[in-house]
Design a protein around this motif. Sequence first.
Motif, mmCIF file in Angstrom:
data_model
loop_
_atom_site.group_PDB
_atom_site.id
_atom_site.type_symbol
_atom_site.label_atom_id
_atom_site.label_comp_id
_atom_site.label_asym_id
_atom_site.label_seq_id
_atom_site.Cartn_x
_atom_site.Cartn_y
_atom_site.Cartn_z
ATOM 1 N N LYS A 105 -6.629 6.859 -3.314
ATOM 2 C CA LYS A 105 -5.637 5.962 -3.928
ATOM 3 C C LYS A 105 -6.024 4.497 -3.661
ATOM 4 O O LYS A 105 -6.414 4.155 -2.538
ATOM 5 C CB LYS A 105 -4.277 6.261 -3.292
ATOM 6 N N ASP A 141 -4.155 11.760 -0.663
ATOM 7 C CA ASP A 141 -4.467 10.789 -1.719
ATOM 8 C C ASP A 141 -5.458 9.764 -1.173
ATOM 9 O O ASP A 141 -5.268 8.572 -1.316
ATOM 10 C CB ASP A 141 -3.175 10.100 -2.169
ATOM 11 N N TYR A 145 0.856 -1.190 0.000
ATOM 12 C CA TYR A 145 0.000 0.000 0.000
ATOM 13 C C TYR A 145 0.888 1.234 0.000
ATOM 14 O O TYR A 145 2.089 1.140 0.215
ATOM 15 C CB TYR A 145 -1.001 -0.023 1.171
ATOM 16 N N TYR A 185 6.872 6.004 12.235
ATOM 17 C CA TYR A 185 6.872 4.613 12.683
ATOM 18 C C TYR A 185 7.594 4.481 14.036
ATOM 19 O O TYR A 185 7.171 3.716 14.892
ATOM 20 C CB TYR A 185 7.540 3.702 11.654
ATOM 21 N N HIS A 193 10.939 1.765 3.121
ATOM 22 C CA HIS A 193 10.792 3.203 2.790
ATOM 23 C C HIS A 193 12.170 3.830 2.571
ATOM 24 O O HIS A 193 12.388 4.595 1.639
ATOM 25 C CB HIS A 193 10.118 3.941 3.941
ATOM 26 N N ARG A 214 3.290 3.969 -1.260
ATOM 27 C CA ARG A 214 4.305 4.015 -2.325
ATOM 28 C C ARG A 214 4.668 2.623 -2.823
ATOM 29 O O ARG A 214 5.254 2.467 -3.874
ATOM 30 C CB ARG A 214 5.555 4.745 -1.828
ATOM 31 N N TYR A 262 5.919 12.607 -4.549
ATOM 32 C CA TYR A 262 6.692 12.456 -3.312
ATOM 33 C C TYR A 262 7.825 13.477 -3.308
ATOM 34 O O TYR A 262 8.422 13.762 -4.348
ATOM 35 C CB TYR A 262 7.288 11.051 -3.226
ATOM 36 N N THR A 263 8.114 14.031 -2.122
ATOM 37 C CA THR A 263 9.294 14.886 -1.957
ATOM 38 C C THR A 263 10.048 14.426 -0.707
ATOM 39 O O THR A 263 9.513 13.643 0.074
ATOM 40 C CB THR A 263 8.904 16.377 -1.775
ATOM 41 N N ASP A 302 3.562 12.546 11.110
ATOM 42 C CA ASP A 302 2.482 12.369 10.132
ATOM 43 C C ASP A 302 2.001 13.732 9.612
ATOM 44 O O ASP A 302 1.691 13.889 8.432
ATOM 45 C CB ASP A 302 1.299 11.592 10.744
HETATM 46 P P1 NDP Z 1 3.569 6.466 5.335
HETATM 47 O O1 NDP Z 1 4.685 7.197 5.966
HETATM 48 O O2 NDP Z 1 3.877 5.477 4.274
HETATM 49 O O3 NDP Z 1 2.531 7.520 4.676
HETATM 50 C C1 NDP Z 1 1.746 8.424 5.422
HETATM 51 C C2 NDP Z 1 1.071 9.409 4.440
HETATM 52 O O4 NDP Z 1 2.026 10.377 3.983
HETATM 53 C C3 NDP Z 1 0.539 8.753 3.154
HETATM 54 O O5 NDP Z 1 -0.572 9.486 2.701
HETATM 55 C C4 NDP Z 1 1.710 8.897 2.181
HETATM 56 O O6 NDP Z 1 1.309 8.846 0.810
HETATM 57 C C5 NDP Z 1 2.226 10.282 2.569
HETATM 58 N N1 NDP Z 1 3.683 10.389 2.354
HETATM 59 C C6 NDP Z 1 4.626 9.609 2.927
HETATM 60 N N2 NDP Z 1 5.858 9.989 2.536
HETATM 61 C C7 NDP Z 1 5.665 11.017 1.668
HETATM 62 C C8 NDP Z 1 6.578 11.833 0.911
HETATM 63 N N3 NDP Z 1 7.901 11.674 0.989
HETATM 64 N N4 NDP Z 1 6.049 12.794 0.097
HETATM 65 C C9 NDP Z 1 4.706 12.970 0.061
HETATM 66 N N5 NDP Z 1 3.804 12.236 0.745
HETATM 67 C C10 NDP Z 1 4.284 11.270 1.554
HETATM 68 O O7 NDP Z 1 2.724 5.792 6.533
HETATM 69 P P2 NDP Z 1 1.637 4.599 6.499
HETATM 70 O O8 NDP Z 1 0.589 4.967 5.508
HETATM 71 O O9 NDP Z 1 2.325 3.285 6.413
HETATM 72 O O10 NDP Z 1 1.077 4.704 8.006
HETATM 73 C C11 NDP Z 1 0.259 5.790 8.402
HETATM 74 C C12 NDP Z 1 0.161 5.810 9.935
HETATM 75 O O11 NDP Z 1 -0.367 4.575 10.415
HETATM 76 C C13 NDP Z 1 1.528 5.995 10.624
HETATM 77 O O12 NDP Z 1 1.379 6.898 11.688
HETATM 78 C C14 NDP Z 1 1.868 4.621 11.140
HETATM 79 O O13 NDP Z 1 2.636 4.699 12.314
HETATM 80 C C15 NDP Z 1 0.484 3.996 11.385
HETATM 81 N N6 NDP Z 1 0.550 2.548 11.212
HETATM 82 C C16 NDP Z 1 0.531 1.737 12.335
HETATM 83 C C17 NDP Z 1 0.691 0.368 12.225
HETATM 84 C C18 NDP Z 1 0.723 -0.506 13.462
HETATM 85 O O14 NDP Z 1 1.069 -1.687 13.359
HETATM 86 N N7 NDP Z 1 0.387 -0.016 14.655
HETATM 87 C C19 NDP Z 1 0.799 -0.287 10.911
HETATM 88 C C20 NDP Z 1 0.807 0.656 9.795
HETATM 89 C C21 NDP Z 1 0.693 1.998 9.966
HETATM 90 P P3 NDP Z 1 1.189 7.448 0.005
HETATM 91 O O15 NDP Z 1 0.149 6.641 0.782
HETATM 92 O O16 NDP Z 1 0.722 7.854 -1.342
HETATM 93 O O17 NDP Z 1 2.552 6.810 0.033
#
Ligand code: NDP
Length: 250
Positions: free
Chosen positions: A101, A98, A32, A190, A227, A34, A174-175, A160
């Motif tokens: 998505k 997004d 899911y 995380y 990541h 990226r 992405y940036t 976040d």
């Molecule tokens: P990510 O860091 O992959 O993404 C968070 C959001 O930010 C998404 O919408 C992502 O877009 C966007 N994003 C991330 N990096 C960039 C970038 N460099 N540029 C622009 N946009 C960016 O986090 P997750 O989606 O995996 O997780 C979200 C939350 O859920 C987190 O706080 C995490 O800790 C929590 N979580 C908890 C879990 C648990 O086991 N307790 C398991 C999974 C998540 P896009 O989706 O398009 O990449």
Amino acid sequence: MTEYNVYVTFLAIIFISMPFELFFLLKKTAPYGRHTKPGWGPTVPNWLGWVWMEAPSVFVMLYFFVIHPQQSVAYIFLVIWEIHYCYRTFIFPFRLRDYYKPMPIIIPFSGFIYNCLNASVNGYSLTVLYTYDASWLHDPRFIIGMIIFVLGYAINQHSDYILLNLRPKHSEDYTIPNRGLFRWISCPNYLGEILEWSGWAIATWSLAGLAFALWTTCTLLPRALSHHRWYKEKFPNYPKNRYAIIYKIM
Ligand code: NDP
């Protein structure tokens, strides 16, 4: 089957599946965000996936407090759990730039099952297995655990917030994030989440809490490594001194 037998069975499932989860996620990144790829079957919009998989955490925990009313500090645990999960279920999905998505159904499906098990064992543990009376408020395990939980929560929320504001609405670009703890590690969100549930495990001093902290680590450590690799491949100018999730270690 008694409630206790269900608790033991669910806890055993979580502990036994943990090494498989870690091994699988080190080999294959959860598809899911990226890391979405074709070939993982039908999809749902991102926001629906998040609401679907996180909702059991909100309602199952509430259910345990309704059927086993407490007269103790257990309500503090209920409040912090609900603050985290109401946000994650009903607010976070709609803050995603997004939110439409596609997310493969396998993600909310497996997340739903895990959250049912996890909220059940933690709910049962808090309301039936353990008694937290007023003296627990002065216990060093409670105080240290709560400090770690709050620190983790603040790091997770702040990180976040930074990520969600990197894009304009409806963009999928992405940036490189350069604010807050992103200056040192690629995935402070995380790290914050792992700290939160480690604090929870210490503050509740329960097997259910320990299972949750370990499971979160087994899920998010491999994802942070993926990541980090992805950032380095996508951005040739990605800061060389940045680590994946723990500064100077990994
Ligand atoms: P990510 O860091 O992959 O993404 C968070 C959001 O930010 C998404 O919408 C992502 O877009 C966007 N994003 C991330 N990096 C960039 C970038 N460099 N540029 C622009 N946009 C960016 O986090 P997750 O989606 O995996 O997780 C979200 C939350 O859920 C987190 O706080 C995490 O800790 C929590 N979580 C908890 C879990 C648990 O086991 N307790 C398991 C999974 C998540 P896009 O989706 O398009 O990449």
